[in-house]
Scaffold this motif. Sequence first.
Motif, PDB file in Angstrom:
ATOM      1  N   MET A 265       0.751  -1.277  -0.110  1.00 57.32           N
ATOM      2  CA  MET A 265      -0.158  -0.030   0.011  1.00 57.32           C
ATOM      3  C   MET A 265       0.866   1.224  -0.211  1.00 57.32           C
ATOM      4  O   MET A 265       1.927   1.378   0.746  1.00 57.32           O
ATOM      5  CB  MET A 265      -0.705   0.042   1.202  1.00 57.32           C
ATOM      6  N   SER A 266       0.341   2.054  -0.673  1.00 58.70           N
ATOM      7  CA  SER A 266       1.251   3.503  -0.765  1.00 58.70           C
ATOM      8  C   SER A 266       0.545   4.496   0.442  1.00 58.70           C
ATOM      9  O   SER A 266      -0.275   4.315   0.814  1.00 58.70           O
ATOM     10  CB  SER A 266       1.100   3.914  -2.064  1.00 58.70           C
ATOM     11  N   LEU A 267       1.449   5.285   0.483  1.00 61.46           N
ATOM     12  CA  LEU A 267       1.311   6.567   1.409  1.00 61.46           C
ATOM     13  C   LEU A 267       0.058   7.107   0.976  1.00 61.46           C
ATOM     14  O   LEU A 267      -0.727   7.882   2.029  1.00 61.46           O
ATOM     15  CB  LEU A 267       2.666   7.256   1.642  1.00 61.46           C
ATOM     16  N   GLY A 268      -0.122   7.456  -0.184  1.00 66.64           N
ATOM     17  CA  GLY A 268      -1.295   8.091  -0.793  1.00 66.64           C
ATOM     18  C   GLY A 268      -2.621   7.589  -0.480  1.00 66.64           C
ATOM     19  O   GLY A 268      -3.783   8.090  -0.262  1.00 66.64           O
TER      20      GLY A 268
ATOM     21  N   ARG B 290      -3.380   7.986   3.749  1.00 69.58           N
ATOM     22  CA  ARG B 290      -3.700   9.065   4.141  1.00 69.58           C
ATOM     23  C   ARG B 290      -5.322   9.406   4.284  1.00 69.58           C
ATOM     24  O   ARG B 290      -5.662   9.800   5.296  1.00 69.58           O
ATOM     25  CB  ARG B 290      -2.886  10.272   3.241  1.00 69.58           C
ATOM     26  N   PRO B 291      -5.908   9.213   3.177  1.00 73.78           N
ATOM     27  CA  PRO B 291      -7.540   9.325   3.477  1.00 73.78           C
ATOM     28  C   PRO B 291      -8.193   8.423   4.676  1.00 73.78           C
ATOM     29  O   PRO B 291      -9.064   8.582   5.023  1.00 73.78           O
ATOM     30  CB  PRO B 291      -8.134   9.033   1.955  1.00 73.78           C
ATOM     31  N   SER B 292      -7.540   7.179   4.531  1.00 72.18           N
ATOM     32  CA  SER B 292      -8.327   6.359   5.731  1.00 72.18           C
ATOM     33  C   SER B 292      -7.859   6.845   6.805  1.00 72.18           C
ATOM     34  O   SER B 292      -8.923   6.652   7.879  1.00 72.18           O
ATOM     35  CB  SER B 292      -7.405   4.828   5.614  1.00 72.18           C
ATOM     36  N   VAL B 293      -6.787   7.233   7.239  1.00 72.87           N
ATOM     37  CA  VAL B 293      -6.245   7.796   8.604  1.00 72.87           C
ATOM     38  C   VAL B 293      -7.116   9.180   8.887  1.00 72.87           C
ATOM     39  O   VAL B 293      -7.449   9.243   9.792  1.00 72.87           O
ATOM     40  CB  VAL B 293      -4.777   7.994   8.670  1.00 72.87           C
ATOM     41  N   LEU B 294      -7.253   9.907   7.734  1.00 68.44           N
ATOM     42  CA  LEU B 294      -8.046  10.962   7.918  1.00 68.44           C
ATOM     43  C   LEU B 294      -9.587  10.834   8.369  1.00 68.44           C
ATOM     44  O   LEU B 294     -10.025  11.486   9.357  1.00 68.44           O
ATOM     45  CB  LEU B 294      -7.787  11.912   6.935  1.00 68.44           C
ATOM     46  N   ILE B 295      -9.946   9.772   7.685  1.00 69.01           N
ATOM     47  CA  ILE B 295     -11.320   9.583   8.081  1.00 69.01           C
ATOM     48  C   ILE B 295     -11.594   9.104   9.561  1.00 69.01           C
ATOM     49  O   ILE B 295     -12.557   9.062  10.356  1.00 69.01           O
ATOM     50  CB  ILE B 295     -11.978   8.449   7.180  1.00 69.01           C
ATOM     51  N   MET B 296     -10.639   7.952   9.849  1.00 67.04           N
ATOM     52  CA  MET B 296     -10.551   7.402  11.179  1.00 67.04           C
ATOM     53  C   MET B 296     -10.394   8.307  12.259  1.00 67.04           C
ATOM     54  O   MET B 296     -11.027   8.473  13.313  1.00 67.04           O
ATOM     55  CB  MET B 296      -9.421   6.501  11.147  1.00 67.04           C
ATOM     56  N   SER B 297      -9.497   9.287  12.122  1.00 67.30           N
ATOM     57  CA  SER B 297      -9.396  10.448  12.948  1.00 67.30           C
ATOM     58  C   SER B 297     -10.833  11.315  13.402  1.00 67.30           C
ATOM     59  O   SER B 297     -10.803  12.034  14.349  1.00 67.30           O
ATOM     60  CB  SER B 297      -7.954  11.167  12.761  1.00 67.30           C
ATOM     61  N   VAL B 298     -11.236  11.713  12.098  1.00 66.86           N
ATOM     62  CA  VAL B 298     -12.463  12.662  12.277  1.00 66.86           C
ATOM     63  C   VAL B 298     -13.480  11.853  12.960  1.00 66.86           C
ATOM     64  O   VAL B 298     -14.384  12.364  13.769  1.00 66.86           O
ATOM     65  CB  VAL B 298     -12.888  12.734  10.684  1.00 66.86           C
ATOM     66  N   LEU B 299     -13.676  10.154  12.748  1.00 68.60           N
ATOM     67  CA  LEU B 299     -14.840   9.659  13.413  1.00 68.60           C
ATOM     68  C   LEU B 299     -14.157   9.578  14.959  1.00 68.60           C
ATOM     69  O   LEU B 299     -15.333   9.594  15.740  1.00 68.60           O
ATOM     70  CB  LEU B 299     -14.809   8.264  12.917  1.00 68.60           C
ATOM     71  N   ALA B 300     -13.178   9.411  14.965  1.00 64.67           N
ATOM     72  CA  ALA B 300     -12.711   9.569  16.566  1.00 64.67           C
ATOM     73  C   ALA B 300     -12.885  10.715  17.407  1.00 64.67           C
ATOM     74  O   ALA B 300     -13.642  10.512  18.509  1.00 64.67           O
ATOM     75  CB  ALA B 300     -11.080   8.707  16.804  1.00 64.67           C
ATOM     76  N   GLY B 301     -12.578  11.806  16.672  1.00 67.97           N
ATOM     77  CA  GLY B 301     -12.798  12.938  17.320  1.00 67.97           C
ATOM     78  C   GLY B 301     -14.582  13.143  17.503  1.00 67.97           C
ATOM     79  O   GLY B 301     -14.691  13.884  18.400  1.00 67.97           O
ATOM     80  N   ALA B 302     -15.313  12.947  16.510  1.00 67.70           N
ATOM     81  CA  ALA B 302     -16.648  13.034  16.375  1.00 67.70           C
ATOM     82  C   ALA B 302     -17.259  12.301  17.729  1.00 67.70           C
ATOM     83  O   ALA B 302     -18.107  12.856  18.405  1.00 67.70           O
ATOM     84  CB  ALA B 302     -17.523  12.675  15.361  1.00 67.70           C
ATOM     85  N   LEU B 303     -16.822  11.096  17.766  1.00 70.23           N
ATOM     86  CA  LEU B 303     -17.507  10.316  19.003  1.00 70.23           C
ATOM     87  C   LEU B 303     -16.709  10.960  20.521  1.00 70.23           C
ATOM     88  O   LEU B 303     -17.673  10.990  21.271  1.00 70.23           O
ATOM     89  CB  LEU B 303     -16.646   8.904  18.884  1.00 70.23           C
TER      90      LEU B 303
END
Length: 172
Positions: A1-4, A7-20
């Motif tokens: 897997m490439s870094l590109g 990055r979107p997966s980590v971004l979505i996960m951090s947004v969901l964790a913050g919302a929770l």
Amino acid sequence: MSLGHVRPSVLIMSVLAGALSITACQPKSDAETNQDDSIQTEEAVPMSAEPADPNVTILETDDPSESEVADDTVANINTERAQINYLCSPELKVQATYEEDDVILATDKGTLTLGKTNDGTNPEVYEADSALDGSEGFTQWRVAHAARDTGVMRMAGADASKVSTYDCNKTQ
């Protein structure tokens, strides 16, 4: 897997964790009741307008039979009993205790139980085949009126010709 791609997966996960985490810190709109609130708050409880079923019968099947308790059973019969004090002339105090068909006369000369000899109530006549002191003779007691206000006592010893008569009035 490439870094590109990561990055979107980590971004979505951090947004969901913050919302929770933000929603977890927010006060809830439904007020939670604690024990103190439930004591002070009166709850409406629906009630039925119909009475309990009166046709429900509970039978005790372990009761002893009549023959098992016949020897242990004592019957108390309430009978009319009246105690009246009289003052007689010549001087004699009489305490009369009336029981169904008997009267018990108590004086300073003695105590005697007399049996009723008539069916009438006015006068009631009671007699005994002994003197008031228990010696040979007879005693007769007659009371008049429904309230037994007045009485006459006749007594004789062994010589039946010497009869003593006492006129008695009820005392309070």
